[in-house]
Design a protein around this motif. Sequence first.
Motif, mmCIF file in Angstrom:
data_model
loop_
_atom_site.group_PDB
_atom_site.id
_atom_site.type_symbol
_atom_site.label_atom_id
_atom_site.label_comp_id
_atom_site.label_asym_id
_atom_site.label_seq_id
_atom_site.Cartn_x
_atom_site.Cartn_y
_atom_site.Cartn_z
ATOM 1 N N GLN A 1 -4.622 1.268 1.535
ATOM 2 C CA GLN A 1 -4.748 0.285 2.604
ATOM 3 C C GLN A 1 -6.209 -0.059 2.870
ATOM 4 N N ALA B 1 -0.807 -6.575 5.129
ATOM 5 C CA ALA B 1 -0.417 -5.315 4.484
ATOM 6 C C ALA B 1 1.067 -5.036 4.669
ATOM 7 N N THR C 1 0.851 -1.184 0.000
ATOM 8 C CA THR C 1 0.000 0.000 0.000
ATOM 9 C C THR C 1 0.889 1.237 0.000
ATOM 10 N N GLN D 1 -0.928 -0.125 12.225
ATOM 11 C CA GLN D 1 0.179 -1.065 12.048
ATOM 12 C C GLN D 1 0.644 -1.597 13.391
ATOM 13 N N PRO E 1 3.038 -1.651 4.191
ATOM 14 C CA PRO E 1 2.922 -0.227 3.849
ATOM 15 C C PRO E 1 4.253 0.398 3.417
#
Length: 338
Positions: free
Chosen positions: A178, A194, A170, A336, A196
């Motif tokens: 996201q 994910a 993302t 996160q 990032p």
Amino acid sequence: MTNLLARTRAIPAVAAAATALLVLSACGGVKTAESSGSGGDSYPSGSIQMTVGASAGGSSDLISRALSKGMSEELKVSMPVINKPGANGALVAKELKGAKSDGYAISVQNASLFAITPLAVSEAEATSIDDFDVLYGVSRDDYVMVTNAQSGFKKLDDLKAAGKTIKYGTTGVGTGAQLSSALTFKSAGIDATAVPFDGGAPNLTALLGNQVDASTMQIGEAVENIKAGKLVPLAVFAPERVTALPEVPTAKEQGFDVVVTQYRFLTTPKGTPQAVRDRLIAAAKATYATADYKKFNEDNSLTPLELPGDEIVTMLKADLASNTDKVSKFGIELQQKS
């Protein structure tokens, strides 16, 4: 007679004081509202810094540079673009919030920072749109989920059939990339994690290098590699199919009710004088009207969103409420984990 004499003696003193004030003014010792850059015909009298909260090469960077070029030509001053990536633009927002409200610090900010990021950070870390003057809308940039052509994936159902945890890139924590990905994978029952990145450019690089299985990014960041056959688009997250990728179905067409878009707008620190805001807005609107800028939007698959600032603020607050409901409904955790 005494009072008349006192008044007569006072006249030279007053004249001297007035003369001193004029001298100070001429030397710059006394600044009027106009000479200090707070409005009037003297603005702008120097360069204007435009900061962008993303790395070079991504959509936010390209949009900022295109707008800066046109506005600097219109205002006849330099407008350097400074990249300060991190935290989906929150670092730049914090800096802009603390800058002088004199029109010499501006930024094109993105909607996700205000409508999605607050769902991924603590209340103390969240950025509020109320801390800025929103001058005018810029453009809308739709998201697309893509995979490396070497992966063999052709549609969203292929990810589910992969039989493994999907690592997806993302453009950062608390971004539209996201949220749209998380909503899709949750709806489809796909086990996914994910990864990032700080912006679209590193996200794209990771996917091209097969460091992740799939990535969601703005269409303008992916379209060249899609056309070159290096990336395969799985779905767009727009309300309807997009002109740049007419053959790519929306997530909704594939059975997933996921619509997430990114849009950007021009901002200054709160309390910027109206005369200064008016000059900046006029320069932006003049830029929008040029053939070069219209071609830039077309080349980068951007949809103009040239709306007054108050309408943008209304959109942001409505989107934050809607996104809050979606995250709650699907039990999605955007923050996160350390």
